[in-house]
Design an enzyme around this catalytic site. Structure first.
Site, short mmCIF file in Angstrom:
data_model
loop_
_atom_site.label_atom_id
_atom_site.label_comp_id
_atom_site.label_asym_id
_atom_site.label_seq_id
_atom_site.Cartn_x
_atom_site.Cartn_y
_atom_site.Cartn_z
N HIS A 1 13.89 1.98 -7.01
CA HIS A 1 15.25 2.32 -7.43
C HIS A 1 15.74 1.47 -8.60
O HIS A 1 15.48 0.26 -8.64
CB HIS A 1 16.22 2.14 -6.26
CG HIS A 1 15.83 2.93 -5.04
ND1 HIS A 1 15.81 4.30 -5.02
CD2 HIS A 1 15.43 2.53 -3.82
CE1 HIS A 1 15.42 4.72 -3.81
NE2 HIS A 1 15.18 3.65 -3.07
N THR B 1 -24.92 -9.81 6.87
CA THR B 1 -23.97 -9.34 5.84
C THR B 1 -24.34 -9.95 4.49
O THR B 1 -24.08 -9.35 3.45
CB THR B 1 -22.51 -9.68 6.21
OG1 THR B 1 -22.31 -11.08 6.15
CG2 THR B 1 -22.14 -9.15 7.58
N PHE C 1 19.08 13.88 -8.02
CA PHE C 1 18.99 13.87 -6.55
C PHE C 1 20.36 14.27 -6.01
O PHE C 1 21.31 13.49 -6.05
CB PHE C 1 18.56 12.50 -6.02
CG PHE C 1 18.27 12.51 -4.55
CD1 PHE C 1 17.29 13.35 -4.02
CD2 PHE C 1 18.98 11.70 -3.68
CE1 PHE C 1 17.02 13.37 -2.66
CE2 PHE C 1 18.72 11.72 -2.31
CZ PHE C 1 17.74 12.55 -1.80
N VAL D 1 11.67 13.11 -5.36
CA VAL D 1 10.28 12.65 -5.35
C VAL D 1 9.43 13.64 -4.56
O VAL D 1 8.30 13.97 -4.94
CB VAL D 1 10.19 11.23 -4.74
CG1 VAL D 1 8.74 10.78 -4.61
CG2 VAL D 1 10.98 10.23 -5.59
N ASN E 1 9.76 5.00 -4.03
CA ASN E 1 10.82 5.31 -5.00
C ASN E 1 11.44 3.98 -5.41
O ASN E 1 12.22 3.38 -4.68
CB ASN E 1 11.85 6.23 -4.33
CG ASN E 1 12.83 6.81 -5.33
OD1 ASN E 1 12.75 6.51 -6.53
ND2 ASN E 1 13.75 7.63 -4.85
O1 LIG Z 1 13.82 11.64 -4.46
C1 LIG Z 1 14.45 11.13 -3.54
N1 LIG Z 1 14.18 11.53 -2.25
C2 LIG Z 1 14.84 11.01 -1.17
O2 LIG Z 1 14.57 11.41 0.00
C3 LIG Z 1 15.83 10.04 -1.43
N2 LIG Z 1 16.67 9.33 -0.62
C4 LIG Z 1 17.41 8.50 -1.43
O3 LIG Z 1 18.25 7.67 -1.03
N3 LIG Z 1 17.08 8.70 -2.73
C5 LIG Z 1 16.10 9.65 -2.76
N4 LIG Z 1 15.41 10.21 -3.78
#
Ligand SMILES: O=c1[nH]c(=O)c2[nH]c(=O)[nH]c2[nH]1
Length: 314
Positions: free
Chosen positions: A270, A61, A170, A241, A268
């Site tokens: 938050h 290696t 959402f 999303v 995602n």
């Molecule tokens: O864009 C989203 N998709 C989800 O599936 C989801 N679930 C959630 O709690 N928030 C979001 N936002």
């Protein structure tokens, strides 16, 4: 105790985390490629290194690492990750006739040119984010014709952190006794984009491999996937999303005939509006929200792969 038969099911070995910086000094305006390389070799000749402690076939290696530096010096293609990865992988197949497969992954780290006195500087750079460009190539020797090569090639963006302050809702999701999340017409949308695009590359003879791959505009495709990702993220009135991801992936497949599949993994991240009612009844929820609390954990994770339909090749 009865002896149990076992066998070596899979193997590949090589060097990981080979770090190198190539400085392109062909003009006074220097360019840099800061790379982390992984090179793994495989083939039935290596079986005995595992099962019989024989190193006869083993390319150290350490030598694999040295090869990365030698080829980085001589190659004209280091600034096109896919071509440099192909050159490296094919080098091992051309040099060691018992190597059956070479798997090379390259990560490129960002260095953006500094603007000094209002002008791009010729030789100073700064790290403008943790996002990386990556490529992963697996080249196999053809089963009958040893000069033939089959190629699996994919490239990626990893760690592109984005956030938008409106243009995301959402609503209309399942409501039952487990649900606490309110519906929202307007929320912050933030994610750290990982996107991978898989190329459709025909089998090719070793001598034509680089020339054939050179027909694919890899750097333009990378720029374009990144642009599509940002453009769609910014402009889409996002219903989720999931829906925004699909638009991003579909657009890049439609843009480039070489792309077979495009995948995204989008956490995602938050941000929840802080309820400030405790302080003199301050309004900060829904349409009044301006102060948010980012939530590190947990995050959603939305991932999908979009593929070209059969018969849809341009
Ligand atoms: O864009 C989203 N998709 C989800 O599936 C989801 N679930 C959630 O709690 N928030 C979001 N936002």
């Amino acid at each position: 105790m009865a002896s149990v038969n076992v066998y070596l099911d899979k193997q590949e070995y090589g060097k990981d985390k080979v770090r190198l910086l190539k400085v392109h000094k062909d003009t006074k305006v220097h360019r840099v490629d800061d790379l982390t390389i992984r090179c793994l070799l495989s083939g039935s000749s290596f079986t005995t290194s595992y099962t019989e402690a024989s190193n006869k076939a083993v390319v150290a290696t350490d030598s694999i690492k040295n090869t990365c530096y030698v080829l980085a010096k001589s190659s004209k293609n280091v600034d096109t990750l896919e071509l440099f990865a192909a050159e490296l992988a094919n080098h091992f197949l051309d040099t060691y006739r018992w190597v059956e497969g070479a798997h090379v992954t390259i990560i490129r780290h960002r260095w953006a040119r500094m603007i000094i006195d209002g002008k791009p500087h010729t030789h100073s750079f700064w790290r403008d984010g943790d996002e990386t460009r990556q490529t992963d190539i697996f080249i196999k020797r053809g089963p009958n014709c040893k000069g033939r090569r089959t190629i699996e090639l994919k490239s990626a963006i990893a760690g592109l952190l984005v956030l938008k302050t409106t243009g995301s809702s959402f609503e209309d999701f399942v409501r039952d006794e487990y649900t606490t999340l309110p519906e929202t017409k307007d929320r912050i949308l933030s994610t750290c984009v990982d996107s991978t695009w898989e190329f459709n590359v025909p089998a090719v003879d070793s001598v034509n491999l680089i020339a054939t791959l050179s027909q694919i505009p890899f750097n333009n495709i990378y720029d374009s996937v990144r642009d599509v990702t940002c453009d769609t993220f910014a402009k889409d009135e996002s219903a989720s999303v999931q829906a925004t991801l699909y638009k991003m992936a579909a657009k890049s497949i439609q843009n480039w005939k070489w792309l077979e599949r495009v995948s995204y993994a989008l956490p995602n991240r938050h941000f929840f509006a802080v309820d400030l009612n405790y302080f003199r009844g301050t309004k900060n929820l829904q349409e009044h929200a301006t102060v948010y609390q980012p939530l590190a954990d947990p995050s959603g994770l939305i991932s999908a792969t979009v593929a070209r339909s059969v018969g849809a090749r341009l």
